[in-house]
Scaffold this motif. Structure first.
Motif, PDB file in Angstrom:
ATOM      1  N   TYR A   2       0.833  -1.203   0.000  1.00 19.94           N
ATOM      2  CA  TYR A   2       0.000   0.000   0.000  1.00 19.94           C
ATOM      3  C   TYR A   2       0.867   1.251   0.000  1.00 19.94           C
ATOM      4  CZ  TYR A   2      -2.962   3.705   1.925  1.00 19.94           C
ATOM      5  OH  TYR A   2      -3.609   4.890   2.140  1.00 19.94           O
ATOM      6  N   GLN A   3       1.913   1.252   0.815  1.00 13.46           N
ATOM      7  CA  GLN A   3       2.773   2.418   0.925  1.00 13.46           C
ATOM      8  C   GLN A   3       3.457   2.751  -0.408  1.00 13.46           C
ATOM      9  OE1 GLN A   3       5.365   1.214   4.101  1.00 13.46           O
ATOM     10  NE2 GLN A   3       3.881   1.662   5.723  1.00 13.46           N
ATOM     11  N   ILE A   4       3.972   1.717  -1.073  1.00 14.52           N
ATOM     12  CA  ILE A   4       4.667   1.944  -2.349  1.00 14.52           C
ATOM     13  C   ILE A   4       3.691   2.379  -3.434  1.00 14.52           C
ATOM     14  CG2 ILE A   4       5.950   0.787  -4.202  1.00 14.52           C
ATOM     15  CD1 ILE A   4       7.295  -0.915  -2.040  1.00 14.52           C
ATOM     16  N   LEU A   5       2.539   1.701  -3.493  1.00 10.52           N
ATOM     17  CA  LEU A   5       1.563   2.031  -4.531  1.00 10.52           C
ATOM     18  C   LEU A   5       1.037   3.453  -4.361  1.00 10.52           C
ATOM     19  CD1 LEU A   5       0.303   0.505  -6.932  1.00 10.52           C
ATOM     20  CD2 LEU A   5      -1.647  -0.050  -5.463  1.00 10.52           C
ATOM     21  N   LEU A   6       0.729   3.833  -3.121  1.00  6.64           N
ATOM     22  CA  LEU A   6       0.232   5.185  -2.879  1.00  6.64           C
ATOM     23  C   LEU A   6       1.322   6.215  -3.167  1.00  6.64           C
ATOM     24  CD1 LEU A   6      -2.160   6.894  -1.860  1.00  6.64           C
ATOM     25  CD2 LEU A   6      -1.167   6.759   0.433  1.00  6.64           C
ATOM     26  N   SER A   7       2.556   5.909  -2.794  1.00  4.24           N
ATOM     27  CA  SER A   7       3.655   6.849  -3.040  1.00  4.24           C
ATOM     28  C   SER A   7       3.858   7.077  -4.531  1.00  4.24           C
ATOM     29  CB  SER A   7       4.950   6.327  -2.410  1.00  4.24           C
ATOM     30  OG  SER A   7       4.840   6.259  -0.997  1.00  4.24           O
ATOM     31  N   LEU A   8       3.826   6.016  -5.320  1.00  2.00           N
ATOM     32  CA  LEU A   8       3.976   6.170  -6.768  1.00  2.00           C
ATOM     33  C   LEU A   8       2.808   6.954  -7.351  1.00  2.00           C
ATOM     34  CD1 LEU A   8       5.242   2.592  -7.702  1.00  2.00           C
ATOM     35  CD2 LEU A   8       6.557   4.725  -7.833  1.00  2.00           C
ATOM     36  N   ALA A   9       1.605   6.674  -6.873  1.00  3.71           N
ATOM     37  CA  ALA A   9       0.425   7.381  -7.371  1.00  3.71           C
ATOM     38  C   ALA A   9       0.518   8.873  -7.070  1.00  3.71           C
ATOM     39  CB  ALA A   9      -0.836   6.789  -6.750  1.00  3.71           C
ATOM     40  N   VAL A  10       0.921   9.204  -5.844  1.00  2.30           N
ATOM     41  CA  VAL A  10       0.975  10.605  -5.419  1.00  2.30           C
ATOM     42  C   VAL A  10       2.080  11.360  -6.143  1.00  2.30           C
ATOM     43  CG1 VAL A  10       1.514  12.095  -3.457  1.00  2.30           C
ATOM     44  CG2 VAL A  10      -0.056  10.180  -3.166  1.00  2.30           C
ATOM     45  N   ASN A  11       3.251  10.735  -6.259  1.00  2.00           N
ATOM     46  CA  ASN A  11       4.431  11.471  -6.740  1.00  2.00           C
ATOM     47  C   ASN A  11       4.546  11.535  -8.258  1.00  2.00           C
ATOM     48  OD1 ASN A  11       5.319  11.944  -4.082  1.00  2.00           O
ATOM     49  ND2 ASN A  11       6.305   9.954  -3.993  1.00  2.00           N
ATOM     50  N   LEU A  12       3.912  10.603  -8.970  1.00  2.00           N
ATOM     51  CA  LEU A  12       4.033  10.589 -10.425  1.00  2.00           C
ATOM     52  C   LEU A  12       2.960  11.400 -11.141  1.00  2.00           C
ATOM     53  CD1 LEU A  12       4.946   6.847 -11.167  1.00  2.00           C
ATOM     54  CD2 LEU A  12       6.379   8.842 -11.636  1.00  2.00           C
ATOM     55  N   PHE A  13       1.883  11.689 -10.457  1.00  2.00           N
ATOM     56  CA  PHE A  13       0.729  12.243 -11.166  1.00  2.00           C
ATOM     57  C   PHE A  13       1.025  13.594 -11.821  1.00  2.00           C
ATOM     58  CE2 PHE A  13      -3.193  14.726 -11.422  1.00  2.00           C
ATOM     59  CZ  PHE A  13      -3.942  13.887 -12.236  1.00  2.00           C
ATOM     60  N   GLY A  14       1.800  14.426 -11.165  1.00  2.00           N
ATOM     61  CA  GLY A  14       2.017  15.770 -11.693  1.00  2.00           C
ATOM     62  C   GLY A  14       2.709  15.823 -13.038  1.00  2.00           C
ATOM     63  N   TYR A  15       3.451  14.763 -13.403  1.00  2.00           N
ATOM     64  CA  TYR A  15       4.172  14.790 -14.674  1.00  2.00           C
ATOM     65  C   TYR A  15       3.242  14.903 -15.869  1.00  2.00           C
ATOM     66  CZ  TYR A  15       8.552  13.581 -12.439  1.00  2.00           C
ATOM     67  OH  TYR A  15       9.674  13.607 -11.673  1.00  2.00           O
ATOM     68  N   GLY A  16       2.143  14.185 -15.812  1.00  2.00           N
ATOM     69  CA  GLY A  16       1.218  14.231 -16.938  1.00  2.00           C
ATOM     70  C   GLY A  16       0.717  15.636 -17.195  1.00  2.00           C
ATOM     71  N   LEU A  17       0.330  16.333 -16.116  1.00  2.00           N
ATOM     72  CA  LEU A  17      -0.150  17.704 -16.257  1.00  2.00           C
ATOM     73  C   LEU A  17       0.970  18.632 -16.716  1.00  2.00           C
ATOM     74  CD1 LEU A  17      -2.357  18.026 -13.043  1.00  2.00           C
ATOM     75  CD2 LEU A  17      -3.170  17.899 -15.396  1.00  2.00           C
ATOM     76  N   ALA A  18       2.163  18.480 -16.135  1.00  2.00           N
ATOM     77  CA  ALA A  18       3.282  19.347 -16.496  1.00  2.00           C
ATOM     78  C   ALA A  18       3.631  19.195 -17.973  1.00  2.00           C
ATOM     79  CB  ALA A  18       4.494  19.025 -15.624  1.00  2.00           C
ATOM     80  N   GLY A  19       3.689  17.963 -18.453  1.00  5.21           N
ATOM     81  CA  GLY A  19       4.052  17.735 -19.841  1.00  5.21           C
ATOM     82  C   GLY A  19       3.037  18.298 -20.813  1.00  5.21           C
ATOM     83  N   LEU A  20       1.766  18.135 -20.497  1.00 10.51           N
ATOM     84  CA  LEU A  20       0.729  18.628 -21.391  1.00 10.51           C
ATOM     85  C   LEU A  20       0.639  20.153 -21.376  1.00 10.51           C
ATOM     86  CD1 LEU A  20      -2.063  15.975 -20.683  1.00 10.51           C
ATOM     87  CD2 LEU A  20      -0.478  16.066 -22.615  1.00 10.51           C
TER      88      LEU A  20
END
Length: 876
Positions: free
Chosen positions: A274-292
């Motif tokens: 749970y800790q790893i999955l939530l951490s990846l979800a939280v920390n990776l999400f901004g890239y999609g918005l930044a790139g677009l």
């Protein structure tokens, strides 16, 4: 380029045609230099038009060397091309506070005078001056701040994605993530900082360049263990990786608060999956918005991102080859290199910081007026730094107190915030002295939540012990929550900042947004070629490298959402997956306007308060749901803009986009996994997150987050801002933001030439009280104004070459010196002494005297009945 669609955007032009009538016989070209001025000025004294003498002064803000280098390019610039470029510059910069208002008016006069095109020989010097500005805009940057740090050239053969750069970057990511996440549980927290990583990377990179053999091998292309000299691009690549990982992730709030018994005591949060999955979800999400959004927030020249310039300056200090002598203050010529100034500045600040942080702490919070009468409640309220509004003309001798952002933020941003702070202070005093909302019974400027006895609000007293939800009977028998005057005014202006941001960007930056959409259209359908004015020289240089396909960013938009859904649904969080998707609405609406404001001013506008209100209303009674809502509603936009900041760093240093993309992803994955694997270790530390914790691991941030979640998620905003509730009127902040921007827009249209109005920024006015939210105050920001006025308004205007060479290097040096000194003090003086770092003498004890030492005193005594406000049971 300008066309019929833009015709209505410059309504001032026709009426200006008669205002600038140029006569060549009174025109002179003058290069000004000397002890008082070190920049090229093109002064055009214009003859009499209808008996009135008109003067035109163009300050291009170039050093003598730049002016000489660009002079030759004027010969190839045609008049038609010059007019076209200047017209486009007017359209681009007419509402740009970073662009000279005087120069803008001169440009409007130039393109508004048809005689120039009809009789160019009569206006040769005027045309020459405008050609210089046109060349400057197309071959460099129209901003002095950018030209001082960023070279308008590129060497595509320079090493960047090297084995040594990746090795150093990955090791730094692991170490930085571990240390910053660990000490984020401490009070006060301690962080290494990106500047420390930059400082350590340089000698390490140089060492590897000397000792590694030039051994080549094939793997997705040819690589070498030692491709040559350690380059500035490698250095910046490491800096970008450190910028991502040298901080604590948002999960350092969520996981401990969910897991630990003193908080929600939910055992599933100890699960590493749970800790790893939530951490990846939280920390990776901004890239999609930044790139677009990179075509709107990274590529345009108006997107300066002032906070990036410190990082660029530090890299340049280490890698600059030439060391030009520059004239400066006191009539002297200064020959010290950028590297030397950085090292000297770092060393000086390293030793100086011992005084305000350890030896003589009163120098940090120099609340000297409260020392006159420590128990004077009103004096502390007005002038106190820890317990008041900090209305103190000289509140500190500590650079770290105000962060030194005055050396890189534009003057208009700093000055508008200070004005906003003063307006907020007047409002706070009015609220407090009139006892509005019962604030007189509380300290004037606190971010705490109080009950009706003036004590700390005990949120667990209103929760059902079996369900963990709000118990209406317990709530009505205990107390309403109460806020201090400072916190109330902060919330009012926070609400105003959201509406002001949205309306300001719509009214003043819609053309830039439209330009960005046109760029997206061209990149997708290849209908027309880009013009060299559509983006700046740095963008044109970056076009030599392969771009990151948009579908990469689309994947990074979707994949973290899938991770988030898996974390929410895969464990007994008892939160609906819909909370995640509701949260996505906020960044979709606000990220572009907030991003434009941050890119231009350097000041971020956070959505945390709005996320609390909307999330609390949607997820009332569900604490975990509010946590997930805030991750995607508030943090996603904050993170996306942080990633845009890093993309601008790569843009300035000409790092290939695909290399930057890979570095950001690798750094984020390392950062997420290392931090996730730490949590169980940290939560097993004896007495952690209690007052008995060793080494001050008392978890102040986690405790505040827990209180916030209970307050907004379980008590809910309805108890604060709903109809008939005591703080309902605070919502007037939303229309206040619209009104401020509307009035400003009307004034700008009525007085388009006003240089004063160009420097007014309604969003920055709103952000003044927000950025100095209780318990912070004017004292934490006034130093920035002093520093900025000296740097930007005195030194830059008189000694431009001196300022360009050293300003940002000194800023980076001071930040680095403070970070190194803080680490040294912590590991050598705090840990061995069990956290008791204070030297027992007056210079350290005076800050704890009287009301100032208590964080402020209430003005009114609690009534004899034992409480203030409505009687228990008389509220709902």
């Amino acid at each position: 380029m300008a066309d019929e669609r833009d015709a209505d955007l410059v309504p001032e032009l026709p009426q200006l045609e008669s205002e600038h009538s140029y006569d060549e016989k009174h025109v002179q070209h003058e290069g000004v230099k000397g002890s008082d001025t070190e920049h090229s000025s093109y002064v055009v004294a214009v003859g009499e038009a209808e008996g009135v003498k008109v003067a035109m002064h163009l300050e291009l803000g170039m050093t003598e060397e730049e002016a000489a280098r660009l002079e030759a390019a004027c010969d190839a610039m045609t008049l038609e091309r010059t007019i076209k470029i200047v017209n486009e510059l007017v359209l681009m910069h007419q509402d740009d506070p970073n662009f000279s208002g005087t120069l803008l008016q001169d440009m409007i006069g130039f393109i508004g005078n048809p005689d120039i095109l009809a009789s160019p020989d009569n206006y040769s010097q005027v045309i020459h001056s405008m050609k210089m500005e046109a060349v400057l805009a197309t071959e460099n940057s129209p901003y002095v701040e950018v030209r001082a740090n960023v070279d308008p050239t590129d060497d595509p053969s320079m090493p960047v994605s090297t084995i040594r750069a990746w090795a150093i970057g990955i090791v730094f990511c692991i170490i930085g993530s571990f240390i910053d996440n660990l000490f984020a549980f401490r009070n006060p927290a301690i962080s290494i900082g990106t500047n420390v990583a930059q400082l350590a990377a340089y000698p390490l990179g140089v060492f590897l360049a000397r000792v590694l053999p030039d051994r080549r091998f094939q793997f997705l292309g040819e690589h070498s263990l030692n491709p040559g000299k350690f380059s500035s691009k490698e250095h910046m690549l490491i800096s970008i990786m450190a910028n991502i990982s040298f901080t604590a992730p948002y999960t350092f709030y969520i996981i401990p608060v969910q897991a630990m018994p003193q908080y929600f005591n939910q055992s599933f949060a100890y699960n590493r999956g749970y800790q790893i999955l939530l951490s990846l979800a939280v920390n990776l999400f901004g890239y999609g918005l930044a790139g677009l959004l990179r075509r709107f927030l990274v590529y345009p020249s108006v997107a300066i991102w002032p906070a990036t310039l410190n990082t660029v300056a530090l890299v340049k200090a280490f890698h600059q080859q030439n060391n030009e002598a520059v004239p400066g203050p006191f009539g002297r010529i200064y020959r010290a290199s950028r590297e030397k100034i950085f090292l000297v500045g770092t060393l000086c600040m390293f030793f100086y910081f011992f005084f305000p942080s350890y030896i003589f702490q009163a120098l940090s919070t120099f609340s000297w007026m409260t020392w006159i009468s420590p128990d004077n409640v009103n004096l502390t309220a007005v002038t106190g730094i820890w317990g008041g509004l900090g209305l103190n003309p000289w509140p500190t001798f500590d650079w770290n107190m105000f962060g030194g952002t005055g050396l890189y933020l534009p003057t208009f941003a700093v000055a508008n915030q200070v004005v906003g702070i003063l307006i907020g202070a007047v409002m706070i005093l009015a609220v407090w002295f009139t006892n509005t909302w019962n604030t007189g019974y509380l300290p004037i400027n606190s971010n705490g939540t109080f009950d009706n006895t003036g004590g700390k609000y005990n949120v667990t007293s209103v929760l059902n012990s079996a369900t963990g939800k709000l118990d209406e009977n317990l709530y009505r028998s205990y107390s309403q929550p109460f806020f201090s005057a400072g916190y109330i005014v902060y919330n009012i202006w926070a609400f105003a900042s959201y509406s002001a941001s949205f309306s300001y960007v719509f009214l003043f930056y819609r053309r830039d947004i439209a330009r960005g959409f046109r760029g997206v259209y061209r990149s997708l359908f290849k209908k027309v070629e880009d013009d060299d004015l559509e983006e700046d020289v740095h963008y044109r240089l970056m076009k030599h490298y392969k771009e990151v396909p948009d579908w990469y960013y689309l994947i990074l938009l979707v994949l973290p959402i899938a991770f988030g859904c898996g974390a929410i649904a895969g464990w007994p969080t008892h939160a609906p997956v819909a909370a995640l998707f509701y949260g996505l609405i906020l960044p979709i609406v606000f990220i572009l306007p907030l991003g434009i404001i941050q890119a231009v001013t350097g000041i971020p506008v956070a959505l945390n308060i709005l996320a609390n209100i909307i999330g609390g209303a949607i997820t009332a009674g569900q604490a975990n749901a509010l946590m997930y809502f805030k991750v995607w509603g508030y943090l996603s936009s904050w993170q996306a803009l942080s990633f845009c900041n890093d993309l601008k760093l790569a843009h300035y240093l000409k790092i290939p986009p695909r290399v930057t993309f890979s570095a950001q992803i690798v750094a984020t994955i390392i950062y997420s996994i290392v931090s996730a694997l730490q949590y169980n270790f940290i939560m097993d530390i004896k007495d952690v997150c209690t007052s008995d914790a060793a080494f001050r691991f008392t978890c102040p941030s986690q405790t505040s987050f827990y209180t916030s979640i209970i307050f907004w998620g379980i008590i809910s905003p309805k108890k604060l801002f709903g109809k008939g509730q005591q703080y309902n009127m605070m919502l007037l902040g939303f229309p206040l933001g619209f009104i401020l921007v509307g009035l400003y827009w009307a004034l700008r249209r009525k007085y388009p030439k006003s240089s004063f109005l160009r420097q007014v920024h309604p969003v920055m006015l709103c952000m003044g009280p927000v950025n100095t939210a209780a318990p912070y105050n004017l004292a934490y920001y006034l130093g920035n104004l002093y520093v900025n006025l000296i740097s930007f308004q005195y030194i830059r205007k008189r000694y431009l070459a001196f300022w360009s060479k050293w300003n940002y290097v000194i800023s980076a040096a001071f930040s680095c010196g403070i970070a190194l000194s803080g680490l040294f003090i912590f590991f050598t003086l705090q840990i061995p002494k069990g956290g008791n770092i204070a030297i027992d003498w007056w210079g350290n004890n005076v800050v704890n005297l009287g009301c100032e030492g208590q964080g402020g005193c209430p003005r009114l005594d609690i009534p004899e009945v034992g409480y203030f406000g409505p009687a228990p049971g008389d509220y709902f």
